[in-house]
Design a protein around this motif. Structure first.
Motif, PDB file in Angstrom:
ATOM      1  N   UNK A   1      94.165 -40.686  27.009  1.00 43.29           N
ATOM      2  CA  UNK A   1      94.190 -39.612  28.001  1.00 43.29           C
ATOM      3  C   UNK A   1      94.747 -40.058  29.339  1.00 43.29           C
ATOM      4  N   UNK A   2      95.113 -41.336  29.460  1.00 43.98           N
ATOM      5  CA  UNK A   2      95.611 -41.884  30.735  1.00 43.98           C
ATOM      6  C   UNK A   2      94.640 -41.594  31.883  1.00 43.98           C
ATOM      7  N   UNK A   3      93.389 -41.916  31.645  1.00 43.62           N
ATOM      8  CA  UNK A   3      92.342 -41.684  32.654  1.00 43.62           C
ATOM      9  C   UNK A   3      92.602 -42.581  33.858  1.00 43.62           C
ATOM     10  N   UNK A   4      92.566 -41.982  35.058  1.00 43.14           N
ATOM     11  CA  UNK A   4      92.769 -42.785  36.266  1.00 43.14           C
ATOM     12  C   UNK A   4      91.483 -42.961  37.070  1.00 43.14           C
ATOM     13  N   UNK A   5      90.469 -42.148  36.796  1.00 46.69           N
ATOM     14  CA  UNK A   5      89.198 -42.246  37.531  1.00 46.69           C
ATOM     15  C   UNK A   5      88.048 -42.170  36.537  1.00 46.69           C
ATOM     16  N   UNK A   6      87.124 -43.131  36.616  1.00 47.35           N
ATOM     17  CA  UNK A   6      85.958 -43.170  35.736  1.00 47.35           C
ATOM     18  C   UNK A   6      84.701 -43.104  36.595  1.00 47.35           C
ATOM     19  N   UNK A   7      83.815 -42.167  36.263  1.00 41.91           N
ATOM     20  CA  UNK A   7      82.520 -42.046  36.928  1.00 41.91           C
ATOM     21  C   UNK A   7      81.454 -42.383  35.894  1.00 41.91           C
ATOM     22  N   UNK A   8      80.796 -43.517  36.075  1.00 41.31           N
ATOM     23  CA  UNK A   8      79.827 -44.005  35.089  1.00 41.31           C
ATOM     24  C   UNK A   8      78.423 -43.564  35.498  1.00 41.31           C
ATOM     25  N   UNK A   9      77.850 -42.653  34.699  1.00 44.39           N
ATOM     26  CA  UNK A   9      76.518 -42.114  34.971  1.00 44.39           C
ATOM     27  C   UNK A   9      75.600 -42.207  33.770  1.00 44.39           C
ATOM     28  N   UNK A  10      76.097 -42.765  32.677  1.00 43.37           N
ATOM     29  CA  UNK A  10      75.304 -42.810  31.452  1.00 43.37           C
ATOM     30  C   UNK A  10      74.410 -44.054  31.445  1.00 43.37           C
ATOM     31  N   UNK A  11      73.436 -44.066  32.372  1.00 42.36           N
ATOM     32  CA  UNK A  11      72.481 -45.166  32.500  1.00 42.36           C
ATOM     33  C   UNK A  11      71.086 -44.567  32.339  1.00 42.36           C
TER      34      UNK A  11
END
Length: 376
Positions: A70-80
């Motif tokens: 998907x050519x992701x340029x921004x990752x928001x990690x909330x799966x904690x």
């Protein structure tokens, strides 16, 4: 420049879904991809709109394929995960939190398209102890390092994120240390604890609580995902409330217990699946925690719309009170009036006794050659 393709992990929870929906409402963002191990509930799914949901486990290599294709340029990690029960046990919780984060960071490192990473962390990394300072700043460390659970996982995760930032200096990394979140829609640990009709507290302790409204949390995450802030920031509202005040304002009934009994109670509530509180979180209920928010306001550029008291009040409107707060205030006011009256009467009686005693005193005869000796 706003992001083009954003990936949000943990999208099946309220906060992750609310953030994905907020990002999807921005026409400048081309795609928003939501990832989670379980599909969102129907009410969450309806709110997601044009968000593309992908059922994937961040512990598997599939997450790397999603980011690359998907050519992701921004990752928001909330799966904690904050509770072992919600993750299927402590072992599964640690795998999801720590191993899952490592897999996600490895996928981000391999992808040249990723240029921004946002981590939803927690102020629990500062710990909770009797030696804590009045206010924690971003440069401080825990006086008592968390020994396990959610706080320890968050410490490890932040360490891996800092290592990722050193390996990929071209990626802007923002770490958000949220205080306890509360509101009428989010299901947080603290809101679940305060939802109980009878709220146990440690005898002799009254923790200071600093909260953040759910809407402010979404706004902070949105700004972090679309802005250019790099570094660590504490995210909390203005002001504090004592745990006893929060219980009273919500119309709950406090149950003071000796501190050793709180550990047994925590194990009982986890076994009964009422409230899943770890020993670290139980210590938080003893000592509380307050964070400094200067960086949030001055450098990050966000001022929370709700204070701690206002966030608590908004949450309280969604709860049927066990005891009307007005009744508690009336009883407290009556008690203060009685105490004031008793104190005033005692002062008057003491004045009469002093005057009578003064009339009976006789001056001590002066003796030549003697001087008064000051008491040691």
């Amino acid at each position: 420049m706003p992001p083009a393709v954003v990936l949000v992990t943990g999208v099946s929870r309220w906060l992750g879904g609310a953030l994905a929906a907020e990002l999807a409402s921005d026409p400048a963002i081309v795609r928003v991809i939501g990832v989670d191990t379980v599909p969102p509930r129907p009410e969450v799914l309806r709110r997601l709109g044009r968000v593309e949901f992908v059922r994937a486990d961040i512990r598997s290599p599939l997450i790397g394929k999603v980011i690359e294709s998907a050519s992701v340029d921004t990752v928001v990690h909330m799966n904690i995960s904050a509770t072992p029960a919600g993750a299927g046990g402590r072992v599964s919780m640690k795998e999801l939190n720590v191993i899952g984060t490592m897999q996600l960071l490895a996928a981000c490192q391999r992808s040249p398209a990723v240029r921004r990473l946002v981590l939803k962390s927690t102020s629990a990394v500062y710990g909770a102890s009797s030696r804590d300072p009045a206010v924690f700043t971003e440069t401080m460390q825990a006086r008592r390092v968390p020994g396990g659970g959610f706080a320890k996982d968050s410490l490890d995760i932040e360490g891996y994120v800092r290592a990722f930032a050193r390996r990929r200096p071209d990626v802007g990394v923002a770490v958000l240390r949220f205080t306890n979140l509360i509101g009428p829609r989010i299901d947080s640990l603290l809101s679940g604890f305060l939802r109980m009709p009878v709220v146990p507290t440690a005898l002799g302790y009254d923790a200071r609580l600093q909260l953040l409204h759910e809407d402010d949390a979404v706004a902070v995450l949105t700004r972090a995902a679309t802005g250019d802030f790099v570094g660590t920031v504490n995210a909390g509202a203005d002001g504090t409330v004592l745990l006893s005040q929060a219980i009273r304002r919500l119309g709950r009934v406090p149950l003071p217990l000796p501190e050793p009994a709180m550990g047994s109670l925590g194990r009982t509530t986890r076994w009964a699946r009422m409230v899943d509180w770890s020993p670290e979180q139980m210590r938080f209920l003893n000592f509380g925690r307050v964070i400094d928010t200067r960086v949030l306001r001055e450098e990050f550029g966000y001022v929370p719309r709700h204070s701690t008291a206002e966030a608590l009040a908004d949450y309280g409107r969604s709860l049927p009170p066990v005891v009307r707060p007005e009744l508690v205030e009336e009883v407290a006011a009556s008690a203060r009036t009685v105490l004031s009256t008793v104190a005033g009467g005692a002062h008057a009686v003491q004045g009469v006794l002093d005057s009578v005693t003064a009339g009976r005193r006789r001056a001590a005869p002066s003796v030549p050659g003697l001087r008064a000796v000051r008491d040691a």
